[in-house]
Design a protein around this motif. Structure first.
Motif, PDB file in Angstrom:
ATOM      1  N   GLU A 288       0.688  -1.520   0.313  1.00 40.86           N
ATOM      2  CA  GLU A 288      -0.346  -0.454  -0.240  1.00 40.86           C
ATOM      3  C   GLU A 288       1.002   1.410  -0.084  1.00 40.86           C
ATOM      4  O   GLU A 288       0.702   2.621  -0.615  1.00 40.86           O
ATOM      5  CB  GLU A 288      -0.902   0.309   1.353  1.00 40.86           C
ATOM      6  CG  GLU A 288      -2.248  -1.124   1.187  1.00 40.86           C
ATOM      7  CD  GLU A 288      -2.851  -1.241   2.491  1.00 40.86           C
ATOM      8  OE1 GLU A 288      -2.805   0.086   3.298  1.00 40.86           O
ATOM      9  OE2 GLU A 288      -3.765  -1.362   2.796  1.00 40.86           O
ATOM     10  N   LYS A 293      -4.147   1.473  -4.118  1.00 40.76           N
ATOM     11  CA  LYS A 293      -4.755   0.296  -4.337  1.00 40.76           C
ATOM     12  C   LYS A 293      -6.031   0.276  -5.223  1.00 40.76           C
ATOM     13  O   LYS A 293      -6.283   1.680  -5.703  1.00 40.76           O
ATOM     14  CB  LYS A 293      -5.832   0.361  -2.756  1.00 40.76           C
ATOM     15  CG  LYS A 293      -6.596  -0.847  -1.951  1.00 40.76           C
ATOM     16  CD  LYS A 293      -7.188  -1.273  -1.527  1.00 40.76           C
ATOM     17  CE  LYS A 293      -7.370  -2.897  -0.693  1.00 40.76           C
ATOM     18  NZ  LYS A 293      -6.533  -3.771  -0.700  1.00 40.76           N
ATOM     19  N   THR A 294      -6.137  -0.687  -5.586  1.00 43.62           N
ATOM     20  CA  THR A 294      -6.381  -0.852  -7.479  1.00 43.62           C
ATOM     21  C   THR A 294      -7.970  -1.736  -7.406  1.00 43.62           C
ATOM     22  O   THR A 294      -7.779  -2.910  -6.554  1.00 43.62           O
ATOM     23  CB  THR A 294      -5.789  -1.927  -8.510  1.00 43.62           C
ATOM     24  OG1 THR A 294      -4.199  -1.529  -8.433  1.00 43.62           O
ATOM     25  CG2 THR A 294      -6.570  -2.445  -9.372  1.00 43.62           C
ATOM     26  N   TYR A 296      -9.858  -4.061  -8.540  1.00 49.84           N
ATOM     27  CA  TYR A 296      -9.954  -4.851  -9.919  1.00 49.84           C
ATOM     28  C   TYR A 296     -11.551  -5.146 -10.130  1.00 49.84           C
ATOM     29  O   TYR A 296     -11.511  -5.055 -11.263  1.00 49.84           O
ATOM     30  CB  TYR A 296     -10.357  -5.895  -9.079  1.00 49.84           C
ATOM     31  CG  TYR A 296      -7.928  -6.241  -9.138  1.00 49.84           C
ATOM     32  CD1 TYR A 296      -6.963  -6.915  -9.577  1.00 49.84           C
ATOM     33  CD2 TYR A 296      -7.684  -5.815  -7.643  1.00 49.84           C
ATOM     34  CE1 TYR A 296      -5.973  -6.880  -9.540  1.00 49.84           C
ATOM     35  CE2 TYR A 296      -6.364  -5.785  -7.356  1.00 49.84           C
ATOM     36  CZ  TYR A 296      -5.075  -5.715  -8.320  1.00 49.84           C
ATOM     37  OH  TYR A 296      -4.242  -5.842  -7.865  1.00 49.84           O
ATOM     38  N   ASP A 322      -5.688  -8.715  -6.052  1.00 45.26           N
ATOM     39  CA  ASP A 322      -4.499  -7.374  -5.674  1.00 45.26           C
ATOM     40  C   ASP A 322      -3.475  -8.330  -4.253  1.00 45.26           C
ATOM     41  O   ASP A 322      -3.694  -9.326  -3.476  1.00 45.26           O
ATOM     42  CB  ASP A 322      -6.034  -7.278  -3.690  1.00 45.26           C
ATOM     43  CG  ASP A 322      -4.553  -6.355  -2.853  1.00 45.26           C
ATOM     44  OD1 ASP A 322      -3.811  -6.271  -3.711  1.00 45.26           O
ATOM     45  OD2 ASP A 322      -5.674  -5.810  -2.633  1.00 45.26           O
ATOM     46  N   ALA A 324      -1.553  -8.652  -2.088  1.00 47.28           N
ATOM     47  CA  ALA A 324      -0.885  -6.895  -0.817  1.00 47.28           C
ATOM     48  C   ALA A 324       0.630  -7.842  -0.345  1.00 47.28           C
ATOM     49  O   ALA A 324       0.900  -9.872  -0.003  1.00 47.28           O
ATOM     50  CB  ALA A 324      -1.855  -7.444  -0.100  1.00 47.28           C
TER      51      ALA A 324
END
Length: 434
Positions: A288, A293-294, A296, A322, A324
């Motif tokens: 992050e 942050k995408t 989607y 994601d 992460a």
């Protein structure tokens, strides 16, 4: 609003009943087992109150009372025939009560240093919270209480022991305490110019906390001053880098005899030798921090499933999710002397973090490098699988003094986590060839 001592009084109490027995399988539920069983009842009562004095001072009073009952006590003697100390367990209901009282006075002071206009630093603010307190507790080791008794040991010396020693409820304290405690808390902040902030300035914490504490025991026959403790906490780079430090100083001179590694604490006050120092640094990184942050669902219109895991797909049919990750960098240095000739030093740097391999598979781990021994210290590798209702965890320590792995599968919900689960664990003893 309540302001008086009586109006602000608070009372807390707790009750604990314990039963304990150490026995063999053949003695289970036999008279021999009940003979060994210990039963104890403990009760704690704490009282506190405070009020404001002269508008700027907070005056507090407190008391703490411990009561205990047990079914067994101890009588100790020395038998010269067998040349051994003999402990006799007495089966009788006996108890003790101990208490301590405290009184303290605290206030808050503010100081501000402003700088000339045009500079990067506009002002430095210092908030100080000094407090002074007194604690009193009588000598419960005195003969009038009956909690401690004496016997003559093998050398003919009069030796003190507690009749509650080895018992389930612990034993009362001995020695009178009449201690004056001093504590000074500090917070230092700086105002600097910032184009990123809408107000044009931002606060920078130099010290989130910097505390000093010491005690003086009026009842002590020698060494009335305790060690002096200093603890600090701060953060830098927009609160990313956390720094925690602690320092302990012995105010008395420590003398070493020839050939002796353990020092003798003299009555010579004012030398302040370093007995302990510790600094810990921690800097967290994550996905992050390095990117937005995408969303989607908006970016990729196609959604599908691979091996029961949900993905989004781009125009080239590549699966997206994601992914992460976190990574924490930490370092630690500790210096401990404790009145010995040679200090013990610990210095290490470490990494711990995690990354998603798939939407439901996660790998995590940690490792530390010992800069004193020049070797990798504790290292752990772990895998976890989210099975929607269930969770699977596997952790492995591949090398080091203790090699161990553990495997767990169970229900995710805390309320049902113990209802259905499977756990396996291996443990390798030090120096074992396996």
């Amino acid at each position: 609003m309540r302001q008086g001592l009586l109006e602000n009084i608070t009372v807390n109490t707790g009750l604990n009943l314990s039963n304990y027995v150490s026995t063999t399988e053949g003695e289970l539920f036999t008279p021999a087992m009940w003979e060994k069983m210990q039963t104890g009842l403990k009760n704690n009562i704490s009282l506190g109150t405070n009020t404001t004095v002269a508008k700027y001072f907070t005056f507090s009073l407190g008391a703490n009372i411990d009561n205990a009952l047990t079914t067994k006590t101890l009588t100790r003697t020395y038998d010269p025939i067998i040349n051994k100390e003999v402990d006799v367990v007495n089966k009788n209901i006996t108890g003790y009560s101990i208490f301590s009282t405290t009184a303290s006075l605290q206030t808050t002071l503010y100081g501000m240093m402003k700088f000339k206009k045009g500079g990067a630093v506009e002002a430095v603010r210092h908030m100080m919270t000094p407090s002074i307190g007194f604690t009193y507790s009588p000598d419960f080791g005195g003969s009038g209480f009956g909690y401690f008794k004496n016997y003559y040991n093998a050398n003919g010396a009069l030796t003190t022991y507690s009749i509650f020693e080895k018992g389930i409820v612990g034993q009362p304290t001995s020695g009178m305490v009449g201690a004056l405690g001093i504590n000074v808390g500090n917070n230092v902040e700086m105002k600097v110019k910032s184009k990123k902030d809408s107000t044009g300035v931002k606060k920078v914490k130099i010290f989130e906390s910097l505390n000093f504490s010491a005690n003086y025991n009026f009842a002590a026959k020698d060494h009335p001053w305790s060690v002096f403790s200093i603890n600090g906490q701060s953060s830098f780079f927009e609160n990313k880098l956390s720094v925690n430090t602690s320092l302990t100083l012995d105010p008395y001179k420590i003398m070493f005899l020839p050939g002796q590694d353990q020092g003798i604490r003299t009555e010579d006050f004012g030398h302040f030798s370093v007995q302990g120092f510790n600094v810990q640094l921690s800097y967290p990184l994550s996905s992050e921090i390095f990117g937005e942050k995408t969303d989607y669902a908006k970016k990729y219109s196609q959604k599908g499933e691979i091996r029961n895991e949900n993905y989004y797909f781009d125009d080239d049919n590549y699966a997206r999710f994601d992914q992460a990750w976190t990574l924490n960098i930490n370092a630690n240095y500790a210096y401990t002397r404790n009145a010995t000739r040679n200090a013990n030093k610990i210095a290490s740097v470490g990494l711990d973090g995690s990354i998603k391999l798939t939407p439901y598979w996660n790998i995590n781990g940690s490792t530390h490098y010992d800069m004193v021994t020049k070797q990798l210290a504790y290292t752990r590798i772990g895998f976890s699988r989210d099975q929607r209702s269930f969770t699977i965890n596997f952790n492995w320590v591949p090398f080091g003094q203790y090699k161990v792995y553990d495997f767990f599968i169970g229900i995710k919900a805390n309320i049902l986590s113990d209802a259905l689960k499977y756990k396996d664990r291996s443990f390798t003893q030090p120096n074992s060839p396996f």
